[in-house]
Design an enzyme around this catalytic site. Structure first.
Site, PDB file in Angstrom:
ATOM      1  N   TYR A  75      86.094 106.064  56.204  1.00 53.88           N
ATOM      2  CA  TYR A  75      86.817 104.904  56.694  1.00 53.88           C
ATOM      3  C   TYR A  75      86.947 103.801  55.649  1.00 53.88           C
ATOM      4  O   TYR A  75      87.823 102.947  55.750  1.00 53.88           O
ATOM      5  CB  TYR A  75      86.100 104.308  57.922  1.00 53.88           C
ATOM      6  CG  TYR A  75      86.375 105.002  59.221  1.00 53.88           C
ATOM      7  CD1 TYR A  75      86.136 106.354  59.390  1.00 53.88           C
ATOM      8  CD2 TYR A  75      86.860 104.280  60.311  1.00 53.88           C
ATOM      9  CE1 TYR A  75      86.363 106.978  60.597  1.00 53.88           C
ATOM     10  CE2 TYR A  75      87.092 104.892  61.531  1.00 53.88           C
ATOM     11  CZ  TYR A  75      86.842 106.242  61.661  1.00 53.88           C
ATOM     12  OH  TYR A  75      87.062 106.852  62.872  1.00 53.88           O
ATOM     13  N   ASP A 129      82.639 109.250  65.211  1.00 54.87           N
ATOM     14  CA  ASP A 129      83.825 108.884  65.985  1.00 54.87           C
ATOM     15  C   ASP A 129      84.231 110.043  66.886  1.00 54.87           C
ATOM     16  O   ASP A 129      84.424 109.882  68.092  1.00 54.87           O
ATOM     17  CB  ASP A 129      84.971 108.516  65.035  1.00 54.87           C
ATOM     18  CG  ASP A 129      86.259 108.201  65.778  1.00 54.87           C
ATOM     19  OD1 ASP A 129      86.189 107.484  66.793  1.00 54.87           O
ATOM     20  OD2 ASP A 129      87.331 108.692  65.361  1.00 54.87           O
ATOM     21  N   ASP A 153      83.485 110.813  71.375  1.00 52.76           N
ATOM     22  CA  ASP A 153      84.475 111.093  72.425  1.00 52.76           C
ATOM     23  C   ASP A 153      84.125 112.391  73.148  1.00 52.76           C
ATOM     24  O   ASP A 153      84.296 112.505  74.368  1.00 52.76           O
ATOM     25  CB  ASP A 153      85.899 111.200  71.843  1.00 52.76           C
ATOM     26  CG  ASP A 153      86.631 109.852  71.804  1.00 52.76           C
ATOM     27  OD1 ASP A 153      85.978 108.822  71.550  1.00 52.76           O
ATOM     28  OD2 ASP A 153      87.871 109.841  72.007  1.00 52.76           O
ATOM     29  N   ASP A 197      80.279 121.151  63.063  1.00 52.07           N
ATOM     30  CA  ASP A 197      81.199 121.983  63.854  1.00 52.07           C
ATOM     31  C   ASP A 197      80.468 122.653  65.019  1.00 52.07           C
ATOM     32  O   ASP A 197      80.876 122.527  66.181  1.00 52.07           O
ATOM     33  CB  ASP A 197      81.949 123.009  62.978  1.00 52.07           C
ATOM     34  CG  ASP A 197      81.062 123.760  61.988  1.00 52.07           C
ATOM     35  OD1 ASP A 197      79.857 123.456  61.917  1.00 52.07           O
ATOM     36  OD2 ASP A 197      81.589 124.643  61.290  1.00 52.07           O
ATOM     37  N   LYS A 242      77.592 118.016  57.239  1.00 55.54           N
ATOM     38  CA  LYS A 242      78.373 119.205  56.857  1.00 55.54           C
ATOM     39  C   LYS A 242      77.883 119.610  55.468  1.00 55.54           C
ATOM     40  O   LYS A 242      78.648 119.622  54.494  1.00 55.54           O
ATOM     41  CB  LYS A 242      79.871 118.858  56.893  1.00 55.54           C
ATOM     42  CG  LYS A 242      80.809 120.030  56.646  1.00 55.54           C
ATOM     43  CD  LYS A 242      80.979 120.958  57.839  1.00 55.54           C
ATOM     44  CE  LYS A 242      81.856 122.138  57.472  1.00 55.54           C
ATOM     45  NZ  LYS A 242      81.919 123.159  58.543  1.00 55.54           N
TER      46      LYS A 242
END
Ligand code: NAD
Ligand code: IPM
Ligand code: MN
Length: 327
Positions: free
Chosen positions: A119, A222, A226, A198, A165
């Protein structure tokens, strides 16, 4: 005198913020409203006007509803830039996103790094036509958010899962090393494990009850928050607290401006009101009122469910049900 800066923003933002303001009035907490987001761009050309930032800095806490206007999506000047600037300016590097459905045995919290990573890294367009965003992290940036996450896990008597990751990303190697070191040296009593983002997304969907406290970088947090919201009742319920080392903290629902719902008066105010509760607990040091508000919201979800929960209550009626219990 405690003062809260309220940023209603765009879309359903002002509708849910109005319910939060009613709660602030009942609790006799002084507040002021300020222009922010798409509305501020249309009126003043910038998403975070200087007056708004100054008011936020002066406040004991900042309560933000949501920003985002479809007509500004992908434009050079966007509402979301104001939100990123505000987070950066306030130094709120740790974003707590709880997701619970206790009857289903789910009670997890994602601690999302909020002012670094993809970001905020270098971005641009090269002469050869390549567009790029860069994910960047330093050791201190990882350490401070990991400290928060370990402390939360310790306080809950729980465990910490660090999500990265590391099989692909260079920054994830630093992330994993720093979290591992910090755990070994300062939080040996807090069980720590690591997961790849993942498959961890799948774990949130398939086995959310096995997850306790999570710490992860900005973009992963982020997306995963959700997902966690979706398995615990939806975005209408998900609140967050963005904290730095000092006041003011920034308290905001996980959801956005939901343009399709805007103007109908049917948005669920629960995420916003739970963000008020997080503000009372983490931002203003008023834990008893936080708990009372959370219990009132839980009861209102049953008494006056909005359409996202299969009910017919309006935003105002859901707010009324909350106020009836705390008023
Ligand atoms: P969104 O979170 O605004 O909405 C997605 C869907 O979730 C909605 O269509 C609706 O079905 C549901 N939803 C969200 N909040 C709800 C509520 N309170 N009650 C009932 N249902 C609710 O995500 P989006 O549609 O991808 O984004 C819309 C805009 O919001 C974009 O401009 C985006 O940039 C912005 N955004 C802002 C914030 C923020 O201000 N913190 C957060 C996320 C997205
Ligand atoms: C969120 C939102 C924001 C983010 C956007 C609107 C900048 O999606 O708070 O989750 O990506 O952080
Ligand atoms: Mn988001």
């Amino acid at each position: 005198m405690t003062h809260v800066a309220v940023l209603p923003g765009d879309g359903i933002g002002p509708e849910v913020a109005a319910e939060a303001v009613r709660v602030l009035d009942v609790l006799e907490i002084e507040h002021s409203e300020h222009a922010f987001g798409g509305g501020a761009i249309l009126a003043q050309g910038v998403p975070l006007p200087a007056e708004t930032l100054a008011a936020c800095r002066r406040a004991d806490a900042v309560l933000l509803a949501a920003v985002g206007l479809p007509e500004l999506e992908g434009q050079p000047v966007r509402p979301e830039q104001g939100l990123l600037e505000l987070r950066k300016e306030l130094g709120v590097y740790a974003n707590l996103r709880p997701a619970a459905a206790r009857a289903a045995g789910i009670d997890l919290v994602i601690v999302r790094e909020l002012v670094g990573g993809l970001y905020f890294g270098a971005r641009g367009t090269r002469d050869d036509g390549t567009w790029f965003d860069t994910c960047e992290y330093t050791r201190p940036e990882i350490e401070r958010v990991a400290h928060r996450a370990f402390a939360i896990a310790r306080e809950r008597g729980g465990r910490l899962t660090s999500v990265d990751k590391v099989n692909v990303l260079h920054t994830s190697r630093l992330w994993r090393d720093v979290v591992t070191e910090l755990g070994a040296t300062q939080y040996p009593d807090v069980p720590l494990d690591h997961a790849l983002v993942d498959s961890f997304a799948m774990t949130i969907v398939n086995a959310p009850g096995t997850i306790d406290v999570v710490v992860t970088e900005n973009m992963f947090g982020d997306i995963l928050s959700d997902v966690a919201a979706a398995v615990t009742g939806g975005l209408g319920l998900a609140a967050s607290a963005s904290l730095g080392d000092e006041r003011p903290g920034l308290f905001e629902p996980v959801h956005g401006s939901a343009p399709q719902l805007a103007g109908q008066g049917t948005a669920n105010p629960a995420a916003m009101l739970r963000s008020v509760a997080l503000m009372l607990r983490h931002g203003l040091g008023r834990p008893a009122e936080a708990t009372a508000l959370e219990q009132a919201v839980d009861a209102a979800l049953v008494e006056a469910p909005t359409p996202d929960l299969g009910g017919t209550a309006t935003t105002r009626e859901a707010g009324d049900a909350v106020l009836a219990r705390i008023g």
